[in-house]
Design a protein around this motif. Structure first.
Motif, PDB file in Angstrom:
ATOM      1  N   PRO A 181      14.505  -0.341   4.051  1.00  0.00           N
ATOM      2  CA  PRO A 181      14.180   0.505   3.068  1.00  0.00           C
ATOM      3  C   PRO A 181      15.699   0.778   2.269  1.00  0.00           C
ATOM      4  CG  PRO A 181      14.378   1.528   5.099  1.00  0.00           C
ATOM      5  CD  PRO A 181      14.513   0.179   5.474  1.00  0.00           C
ATOM      6  N   TRP A 182      15.383   1.265   1.005  1.00  0.00           N
ATOM      7  CA  TRP A 182      16.504   1.806   0.198  1.00  0.00           C
ATOM      8  C   TRP A 182      16.064   2.955  -0.339  1.00  0.00           C
ATOM      9  CZ3 TRP A 182      15.678   0.784  -5.266  1.00  0.00           C
ATOM     10  CH2 TRP A 182      14.741  -0.006  -5.515  1.00  0.00           C
ATOM     11  N   GLU A 183      17.172   3.834  -0.954  1.00  0.00           N
ATOM     12  CA  GLU A 183      16.717   5.078  -1.718  1.00  0.00           C
ATOM     13  C   GLU A 183      17.161   4.982  -3.201  1.00  0.00           C
ATOM     14  OE1 GLU A 183      16.187   7.945  -0.092  1.00  0.00           O
ATOM     15  OE2 GLU A 183      15.728   6.485   1.856  1.00  0.00           O
ATOM     16  N   LEU A 184      16.194   5.836  -3.909  1.00  0.00           N
ATOM     17  CA  LEU A 184      16.580   5.971  -5.317  1.00  0.00           C
ATOM     18  C   LEU A 184      16.795   7.412  -5.532  1.00  0.00           C
ATOM     19  CD1 LEU A 184      16.416   4.227  -7.850  1.00  0.00           C
ATOM     20  CD2 LEU A 184      14.185   4.601  -7.827  1.00  0.00           C
ATOM     21  N   THR A 185      17.683   7.918  -5.895  1.00  0.00           N
ATOM     22  CA  THR A 185      17.889   9.222  -6.037  1.00  0.00           C
ATOM     23  C   THR A 185      17.558   9.826  -7.567  1.00  0.00           C
ATOM     24  OG1 THR A 185      20.145   9.112  -7.326  1.00  0.00           O
ATOM     25  CG2 THR A 185      20.111   9.230  -4.776  1.00  0.00           C
ATOM     26  N   ARG A 186      17.231  11.097  -7.436  1.00  0.00           N
ATOM     27  CA  ARG A 186      16.651  11.811  -8.742  1.00  0.00           C
ATOM     28  C   ARG A 186      17.467  11.455  -9.918  1.00  0.00           C
ATOM     29  NH1 ARG A 186      15.495  15.871  -4.943  1.00  0.00           N
ATOM     30  NH2 ARG A 186      13.525  16.504  -4.668  1.00  0.00           N
ATOM     31  N   LYS A 187      18.760  11.393  -9.747  1.00  0.00           N
ATOM     32  CA  LYS A 187      19.683  11.148 -10.730  1.00  0.00           C
ATOM     33  C   LYS A 187      19.453   9.562 -11.151  1.00  0.00           C
ATOM     34  CE  LYS A 187      24.628  10.984 -12.321  1.00  0.00           C
ATOM     35  NZ  LYS A 187      25.838  11.085 -11.883  1.00  0.00           N
ATOM     36  N   GLU A 188      19.316   8.717 -10.279  1.00  0.00           N
ATOM     37  CA  GLU A 188      19.260   7.283 -10.538  1.00  0.00           C
ATOM     38  C   GLU A 188      17.738   6.922 -11.195  1.00  0.00           C
ATOM     39  OE1 GLU A 188      21.710   5.158  -6.937  1.00  0.00           O
ATOM     40  OE2 GLU A 188      19.533   5.808  -6.630  1.00  0.00           O
ATOM     41  N   MET A 189      16.910   7.869 -11.040  1.00  0.00           N
ATOM     42  CA  MET A 189      15.518   7.786 -11.753  1.00  0.00           C
ATOM     43  C   MET A 189      15.562   7.997 -13.126  1.00  0.00           C
ATOM     44  SD  MET A 189      12.563   8.882  -8.768  1.00  0.00           S
ATOM     45  CE  MET A 189      13.525  10.421  -8.101  1.00  0.00           C
ATOM     46  N   ILE A 190      16.537   8.899 -13.281  1.00  0.00           N
ATOM     47  CA  ILE A 190      16.605   9.059 -14.841  1.00  0.00           C
ATOM     48  C   ILE A 190      17.527   8.272 -15.632  1.00  0.00           C
ATOM     49  CG2 ILE A 190      17.462  11.179 -16.371  1.00  0.00           C
ATOM     50  CD1 ILE A 190      16.601  13.178 -14.212  1.00  0.00           C
ATOM     51  N   THR A 191      18.652   8.107 -14.846  1.00  0.00           N
ATOM     52  CA  THR A 191      19.802   7.367 -15.696  1.00  0.00           C
ATOM     53  C   THR A 191      19.517   5.489 -15.583  1.00  0.00           C
ATOM     54  OG1 THR A 191      21.030   7.008 -13.428  1.00  0.00           O
ATOM     55  CG2 THR A 191      21.476   9.041 -15.170  1.00  0.00           C
ATOM     56  N   PHE A 192      18.775   5.359 -14.683  1.00  0.00           N
ATOM     57  CA  PHE A 192      18.413   3.808 -14.592  1.00  0.00           C
ATOM     58  C   PHE A 192      17.060   3.409 -15.276  1.00  0.00           C
ATOM     59  CE2 PHE A 192      21.586   3.991 -11.481  1.00  0.00           C
ATOM     60  CZ  PHE A 192      22.197   2.761 -11.222  1.00  0.00           C
ATOM     61  N   ASP A 193      16.891   2.142 -15.477  1.00  0.00           N
ATOM     62  CA  ASP A 193      15.504   1.799 -15.987  1.00  0.00           C
ATOM     63  C   ASP A 193      14.410   1.863 -15.009  1.00  0.00           C
ATOM     64  OD1 ASP A 193      13.468   0.660 -17.631  1.00  0.00           O
ATOM     65  OD2 ASP A 193      14.095  -1.422 -17.147  1.00  0.00           O
ATOM     66  N   PHE A 194      13.903   3.051 -14.779  1.00  0.00           N
ATOM     67  CA  PHE A 194      12.937   3.332 -13.795  1.00  0.00           C
ATOM     68  C   PHE A 194      11.749   3.874 -14.249  1.00  0.00           C
ATOM     69  CE2 PHE A 194      11.022   6.141 -10.518  1.00  0.00           C
ATOM     70  CZ  PHE A 194      10.400   5.348  -9.721  1.00  0.00           C
ATOM     71  N   GLU A 195      10.550   3.126 -14.037  1.00  0.00           N
ATOM     72  CA  GLU A 195       9.274   3.850 -14.535  1.00  0.00           C
ATOM     73  C   GLU A 195       8.101   3.351 -13.709  1.00  0.00           C
ATOM     74  OE1 GLU A 195       6.340   3.561 -18.555  1.00  0.00           O
ATOM     75  OE2 GLU A 195       7.747   2.138 -18.033  1.00  0.00           O
ATOM     76  N   ILE A 196       7.261   4.385 -13.051  1.00  0.00           N
ATOM     77  CA  ILE A 196       6.368   4.070 -12.188  1.00  0.00           C
ATOM     78  C   ILE A 196       4.866   3.449 -13.118  1.00  0.00           C
ATOM     79  CG2 ILE A 196       4.366   4.951 -10.653  1.00  0.00           C
ATOM     80  CD1 ILE A 196       6.684   7.003  -9.565  1.00  0.00           C
ATOM     81  N   ILE A 197       4.514   2.550 -12.720  1.00  0.00           N
ATOM     82  CA  ILE A 197       3.406   1.886 -13.761  1.00  0.00           C
ATOM     83  C   ILE A 197       2.290   2.488 -13.238  1.00  0.00           C
ATOM     84  CG2 ILE A 197       2.464  -0.259 -14.570  1.00  0.00           C
ATOM     85  CD1 ILE A 197       5.110   0.200 -15.465  1.00  0.00           C
ATOM     86  N   GLY A 198       2.036   2.373 -11.897  1.00  0.00           N
ATOM     87  CA  GLY A 198       0.606   2.944 -11.198  1.00  0.00           C
ATOM     88  C   GLY A 198       0.480   2.894  -9.811  1.00  0.00           C
ATOM     89  N   GLU A 199      -0.603   3.258  -9.344  1.00  0.00           N
ATOM     90  CA  GLU A 199      -0.670   3.240  -7.875  1.00  0.00           C
ATOM     91  C   GLU A 199      -1.752   2.424  -7.368  1.00  0.00           C
ATOM     92  OE1 GLU A 199      -1.592   6.542  -4.281  1.00  0.00           O
ATOM     93  OE2 GLU A 199      -2.018   7.065  -6.251  1.00  0.00           O
ATOM     94  N   VAL A 200      -1.389   1.314  -6.323  1.00  0.00           N
ATOM     95  CA  VAL A 200      -2.185   0.566  -5.954  1.00  0.00           C
ATOM     96  C   VAL A 200      -3.428   1.491  -5.233  1.00  0.00           C
ATOM     97  CG1 VAL A 200      -2.607  -1.335  -4.534  1.00  0.00           C
ATOM     98  CG2 VAL A 200      -0.364  -0.986  -5.733  1.00  0.00           C
ATOM     99  N   VAL A 201      -4.577   1.140  -5.751  1.00  0.00           N
ATOM    100  CA  VAL A 201      -5.787   1.884  -4.872  1.00  0.00           C
ATOM    101  C   VAL A 201      -6.785   0.778  -4.219  1.00  0.00           C
ATOM    102  CG1 VAL A 201      -5.792   3.733  -6.863  1.00  0.00           C
ATOM    103  CG2 VAL A 201      -7.100   1.615  -7.263  1.00  0.00           C
ATOM    104  N   TRP A 202      -6.556  -0.323  -4.586  1.00  0.00           N
ATOM    105  CA  TRP A 202      -7.386  -1.241  -3.721  1.00  0.00           C
ATOM    106  C   TRP A 202      -6.906  -2.915  -3.835  1.00  0.00           C
ATOM    107  CZ3 TRP A 202      -9.422  -6.086  -5.613  1.00  0.00           C
ATOM    108  CH2 TRP A 202     -10.575  -6.626  -4.657  1.00  0.00           C
ATOM    109  N   ALA A 203      -7.092  -3.530  -2.997  1.00  0.00           N
ATOM    110  CA  ALA A 203      -6.461  -4.862  -2.869  1.00  0.00           C
ATOM    111  C   ALA A 203      -7.489  -5.969  -2.248  1.00  0.00           C
ATOM    112  CB  ALA A 203      -5.157  -5.191  -2.024  1.00  0.00           C
ATOM    113  N   GLY A 204      -7.574  -7.084  -3.046  1.00  0.00           N
ATOM    114  CA  GLY A 204      -8.359  -8.282  -2.219  1.00  0.00           C
ATOM    115  C   GLY A 204      -7.396  -9.506  -2.089  1.00  0.00           C
ATOM    116  N   GLN A 205      -7.673  -9.786  -0.840  1.00  0.00           N
ATOM    117  CA  GLN A 205      -6.813 -11.156  -0.354  1.00  0.00           C
ATOM    118  C   GLN A 205      -7.563 -11.903   0.817  1.00  0.00           C
ATOM    119  OE1 GLN A 205      -3.537  -8.824   0.990  1.00  0.00           O
ATOM    120  NE2 GLN A 205      -4.559  -8.098   2.497  1.00  0.00           N
ATOM    121  N   LYS A 206      -6.942 -13.471   0.757  1.00  0.00           N
ATOM    122  CA  LYS A 206      -7.374 -14.188   1.615  1.00  0.00           C
ATOM    123  C   LYS A 206      -7.237 -13.623   3.146  1.00  0.00           C
ATOM    124  CE  LYS A 206      -7.119 -18.151  -1.410  1.00  0.00           C
ATOM    125  NZ  LYS A 206      -6.443 -19.529  -1.716  1.00  0.00           N
ATOM    126  N   VAL A 207      -8.208 -14.055   3.972  1.00  0.00           N
ATOM    127  CA  VAL A 207      -7.920 -13.756   5.429  1.00  0.00           C
ATOM    128  C   VAL A 207      -7.742 -15.103   6.307  1.00  0.00           C
ATOM    129  CG1 VAL A 207      -9.245 -11.601   5.316  1.00  0.00           C
ATOM    130  CG2 VAL A 207     -10.594 -13.960   5.684  1.00  0.00           C
TER     131      VAL A 207
END
Length: 207
Positions: A181-207
């Motif tokens: 795991p790695w950390e992203l500080t509040r400052k980095e979320m503002i100063t770096f190119d960071f944007e949340i696109i969306g939340e994953v609510v479902w997934a389909g995949q082969k078994v």
């Protein structure tokens, strides 16, 4: 508070035919506090401006509902969402739609049909939750709403990871324990190119 932001918000209200912030939020499919975050950051995402124009043109809802069988055709973005080190976003295409039951989307998943889209996953860092080549359903949001799996952009790369709130910011976690795991500080979320696109609510995949 930026005067330019207030002017842009007034323009969004005109495009969407709304007068109050709560009405504007509903028209754009975002939470009310998301608009306040735009004010704080002094910036409105480009896709929101596009969405408002689509509302004005009467075409904001890209999902197509078939009245006979009540199926919804969701937008499919043919871009690789990396579950490894990250994949640079070059282009987004919509070669075809994939249909889901309207009842499944609204009742079982619990999201708005015009706020979700599909895209593929590449990589093994989210195994066993998300396999390589899994198809994920993403609910568009503007901000972190709680621990979960999100699609986000960081430093020009599009990723799907588990985000967890910490005292200093966010912890980016892979379900595959071979990835650290790695950390992203509040400052980095503002100063770096960071944007949340969306939340994953479902997934389909082969078994």
């Amino acid at each position: 508070m930026s005067a330019d932001i207030e002017k842009q918000l007034d323009e969004l209200k005109i495009l969407t035919g709304t007068s109050k912030i709560i009405e504007l939020a509903n028209a754009l499919g975002v939470a009310r506090n998301t608009i306040q975050n735009w004010r704080t950051r002094g910036k409105i995402p480009e896709r929101i401006l596009i969405k408002a124009q689509q509302v004005a043109d009467g075409g904001v809802n890209h999902s197509v509902i078939n009245n006979e069988n009540k199926y919804i055709e969701l937008d499919f973005y043919d871009v690789e969402v990396s579950a490894g080190s990250g994949s640079l976003v070059v282009q987004e295409k919509q070669p075809e739609g994939i249909a889901f039951s309207h009842t499944f989307i609204t009742n079982d998943i619990g999201v708005k049909p015009n706020n979700i889209f599909l895209m593929p996953v590449r990589g093994d860092s989210m195994i066993p939750t998300l396999q390589n080549q899994a198809l994920i359903m993403v609910n568009r949001i503007e901000d972190f709403t709680g621990d979960g799996i999100y699609v986000f952009r960081f430093d020009g790369q599009l990723m799907v990871k588990r985000l967890q709130f910490t005292k200093t910011g966010l912890s980016i976690v892979s379900d595959n324990q071979t990835y650290k795991p790695w950390e992203l500080t509040r400052k980095e979320m503002i100063t770096f190119d960071f944007e949340i696109i969306g939340e994953v609510v479902w997934a389909g995949q082969k078994v």
